[in-house]
Structure formats: structure tokens, C-alpha cells
Motif scaffolding. Structure first.
Motif, mmCIF file in Angstrom:
data_model
loop_
_atom_site.group_PDB
_atom_site.id
_atom_site.type_symbol
_atom_site.label_atom_id
_atom_site.label_comp_id
_atom_site.label_asym_id
_atom_site.label_seq_id
_atom_site.Cartn_x
_atom_site.Cartn_y
_atom_site.Cartn_z
ATOM 1 N N VAL A 176 0.931 -1.077 0.057
ATOM 2 C CA VAL A 176 0.075 0.072 0.192
ATOM 3 C C VAL A 176 0.832 1.143 -0.166
ATOM 4 N N CYS A 177 1.922 1.523 0.815
ATOM 5 C CA CYS A 177 2.853 2.364 0.809
ATOM 6 C C CYS A 177 3.543 2.602 -0.564
ATOM 7 N N THR A 178 3.821 1.590 -1.035
ATOM 8 C CA THR A 178 4.710 1.807 -2.287
ATOM 9 C C THR A 178 3.484 2.304 -3.575
ATOM 10 N N LEU A 179 2.324 1.760 -3.573
ATOM 11 C CA LEU A 179 1.323 2.395 -4.206
ATOM 12 C C LEU A 179 1.210 3.737 -4.007
ATOM 13 N N MET A 180 1.020 4.298 -2.964
ATOM 14 C CA MET A 180 0.770 5.567 -2.443
ATOM 15 C C MET A 180 2.042 6.649 -3.030
ATOM 16 N N LYS A 181 3.406 6.025 -2.823
ATOM 17 C CA LYS A 181 4.349 6.746 -3.534
ATOM 18 C C LYS A 181 4.366 6.751 -5.065
ATOM 19 N N ILE A 182 3.820 6.077 -5.720
ATOM 20 C CA ILE A 182 3.613 6.219 -7.037
ATOM 21 C C ILE A 182 2.451 7.288 -7.426
ATOM 22 N N GLU A 183 1.202 7.127 -6.876
ATOM 23 C CA GLU A 183 0.437 8.013 -6.916
ATOM 24 C C GLU A 183 0.813 9.497 -6.447
ATOM 25 N N SER A 184 1.640 9.709 -5.469
ATOM 26 C CA SER A 184 1.877 10.638 -5.069
ATOM 27 C C SER A 184 3.324 11.512 -5.610
ATOM 28 N N PHE A 185 3.920 10.833 -6.699
ATOM 29 C CA PHE A 185 4.923 11.333 -7.108
ATOM 30 C C PHE A 185 4.886 12.673 -8.184
ATOM 31 N N PRO A 186 5.519 13.881 -7.598
ATOM 32 C CA PRO A 186 5.180 15.098 -8.338
ATOM 33 C C PRO A 186 5.681 15.147 -9.758
ATOM 34 N N MET A 187 5.105 15.992 -10.447
ATOM 35 C CA MET A 187 5.443 15.905 -11.948
ATOM 36 C C MET A 187 6.357 17.045 -12.029
ATOM 37 N N TYR A 188 7.569 16.686 -11.872
ATOM 38 C CA TYR A 188 8.646 17.819 -11.884
ATOM 39 C C TYR A 188 8.915 18.344 -13.298
ATOM 40 N N CYS A 189 8.703 17.395 -14.477
ATOM 41 C CA CYS A 189 9.091 17.698 -15.953
ATOM 42 C C CYS A 189 8.203 18.846 -16.514
ATOM 43 N N TRP A 190 6.989 19.515 -15.663
ATOM 44 C CA TRP A 190 6.250 20.568 -16.240
ATOM 45 C C TRP A 190 7.357 21.520 -16.369
ATOM 46 N N ASP A 191 8.090 21.955 -15.730
ATOM 47 C CA ASP A 191 9.114 22.980 -15.895
ATOM 48 C C ASP A 191 9.712 22.994 -16.867
ATOM 49 N N TYR A 192 10.171 21.734 -17.451
ATOM 50 C CA TYR A 192 11.016 21.831 -18.499
ATOM 51 C C TYR A 192 10.461 21.895 -19.714
ATOM 52 N N TYR A 193 9.296 22.083 -19.879
ATOM 53 C CA TYR A 193 8.299 22.287 -21.026
ATOM 54 C C TYR A 193 8.177 23.849 -21.567
ATOM 55 N N SER A 194 9.056 24.633 -20.497
ATOM 56 C CA SER A 194 8.943 26.123 -21.052
ATOM 57 C C SER A 194 9.810 26.331 -22.174
ATOM 58 N N ASP A 195 9.956 27.442 -22.831
ATOM 59 C CA ASP A 195 10.719 28.017 -23.698
ATOM 60 C C ASP A 195 12.271 27.946 -23.294
ATOM 61 N N ASN A 196 12.690 28.132 -22.139
ATOM 62 C CA ASN A 196 14.065 28.245 -21.775
ATOM 63 C C ASN A 196 14.588 26.902 -21.691
ATOM 64 N N ALA A 197 13.769 25.634 -21.497
ATOM 65 C CA ALA A 197 14.385 24.346 -21.396
ATOM 66 C C ALA A 197 14.752 23.709 -22.858
ATOM 67 N N THR A 198 15.652 23.049 -22.843
ATOM 68 C CA THR A 198 16.180 22.424 -24.023
ATOM 69 C C THR A 198 15.665 20.747 -23.840
ATOM 70 N N SER A 199 15.506 20.473 -25.197
ATOM 71 C CA SER A 199 15.101 19.227 -25.333
ATOM 72 C C SER A 199 15.850 18.059 -24.597
ATOM 73 N N VAL A 200 17.186 18.224 -24.525
ATOM 74 C CA VAL A 200 17.948 17.455 -23.476
ATOM 75 C C VAL A 200 17.351 17.241 -22.184
ATOM 76 N N GLU A 201 17.230 18.572 -21.533
ATOM 77 C CA GLU A 201 16.661 18.711 -20.297
ATOM 78 C C GLU A 201 15.147 17.726 -20.202
ATOM 79 N N ARG A 202 14.409 18.075 -21.108
ATOM 80 C CA ARG A 202 13.130 17.581 -20.925
ATOM 81 C C ARG A 202 13.307 15.845 -20.992
ATOM 82 N N ASN A 203 14.083 15.550 -21.893
ATOM 83 C CA ASN A 203 14.411 14.011 -22.074
ATOM 84 C C ASN A 203 14.845 13.265 -20.880
#
Length: 205
Positions: free
Chosen positions: A119-146
């Protein structure tokens, strides 16, 4: 313990000579061998190795601040309970009855601990934050996003592997508990085996 006996007496012999065939019901001394049929050494070592792997993984993630303490600390404590259950499973190969009873109790605790870890492991999967949203801005490169996307996939795969491990540990604990229960006879009275004794009548000269 009193034994039940049934005697069959020959018609040509007097009652003083006793029955020629006696049937008694006794407990089987080989019932403890049923525990060894479940390969407790292999299953116990598997419990220890998989639990230690999870504990080391959690420790590394916590040391790098890559995980949440609210779910990892209970997971660490529960995994240590599974390690103790695995040690008792290996030690119970001596077929010492108190050790088998202790093994049964710890395997039941290990079942609950494995479920909590899952149950704790499943909670960790659901609560993992989406860090990659910041890398989809114009200042981020494709290498950083990947690179960020790869990190998210690695985290998801790591936790999915943890779920599979905990399901496996739950199945192992339930199996060992079932074999311990066969020996301890916690669900039913111990079975009795019929023992037939044949007495040879004395030859009269």
C-alpha cells in the motif's frame, strides 16, 4: 494422553490371554516433517534477501532526499519484520515446536507487513510530483526534458518493481504460515495414525 484401543479376540482362546489383534490410535511422530516439504530454507532466504534489497533502496532514496519519509519509514520498519520472519523460517528447520510456533506468528505478521508495504509503495507512485512540467517552457532544452522524462519513468519502474516484490513476499509468508499451521495444528486437532499390533498365541504342547 489416553489411547483408544479396539481388540479382536479369537474364539478358540480364553479372555485371559488377551486380544490377538489390537488397534491403537497414536499421534504420528512424522507430522513435523510436513514443514520441510515447503522448502522453508529457500523461502526464508528469499524473504531476507528481498526485504534487505527494499530496505537498502529506501535508505539510499532517503539519504538523497528523493523520497517521502511518511511512507518510507513505515516501509522500512515493516521490511525489518519480514527479515525476522525469514530468519525464523530458516531456524525452524530444526523442527523445534516452540520455534515453529514463533515462525507461524511471525509469518502472519509478515503477511500484514507485506500488505502495508504494498500500500505504501502504491501511495508513492500516486503521490510522485510531476517535476517535468517546468522543462516544457521555452527556456528548457530538449535534452533537459528528455532527461527529466527518463527520471520519471525510472521512478515509476522502481516503485512498480517494489509492488511486485511485496506481492511475492506476501505469497511466501502465506505459504510458510500454512506449512507451520500443518505442524502446529492451530486449526484442527492433530490427526492420529492407526497402529495394528498382532500377538502370536502361545503354542500349547
Amino acid at each position: 494422553m489416553a489411547e483408544e484401543a479396539v481388540g479382536l479376540e479369537s474364539a478358540n482362546n480364553s479372555p485371559a490371554h488377551g486380544p490377538l489383534v489390537a488397534v491403537t490410535f497414536q499421534r504420528s511422530n512424522l507430522r513435523k516433517q510436513k514443514y520441510l516439504e515447503g522448502e522453508p530454507k529457500a523461502l526464508g532466504i528469499t524473504q531476507i534477501v528481498l526485504s534487505l534489497f527494499q530496505m537498502i533502496t529506501v535508505s539510499v532514496l532517503l539519504s538523497k532526499d528523493l523520497s517521502d519519509r511518511e511512507t518510507d519509514i513505515p516501509l522500512f520498519i515493516a521490511s525489518s519484520m519480514v527479515v525476522i520472519a525469514g530468519i525464523l523460517a530458516v531456524a525452524a528447520q530444526s523442527l523445534h515446536l516452540p520455534t515453529l510456533r514463533g515462525c507461524l506468528g511471525m509469518q502472519i505478521v509478515a503477511c500484514a507487513a507485506s500488505f502495508v508495504n504494498m500500500v505504501c509503495t502504491l501511495m508513492k507512485i500516486e503521490s510522485f510530483p510531476m517535476y517535468c512540467w517546468d522543462y516544457y517552457s521555452d527556456n528548457a532544452t530538449s535534452v533537459e526534458r528528455n532527461a527529466c522524462n527518463q527520471m520519471e519513468r525510472m521512478n515509476s519502474h522502481l516503485h512498480a518493481e517494489g509492488v511486485v516484490i511485496h506481492v511475492t513476499l506476501l505469497a511466501i509468508s502465506a505459504t510458510l504460515a500454512a506449512y507451520c499451521c500443518k505442524v502446529v495444528n492451530c486449526c484442527a486437532p492433530p490427526p492420529k495414525m492407526p497402529v495394528i499390533t498382532v500377538q502370536t498365541p502361545a503354542v500349547q504342547e
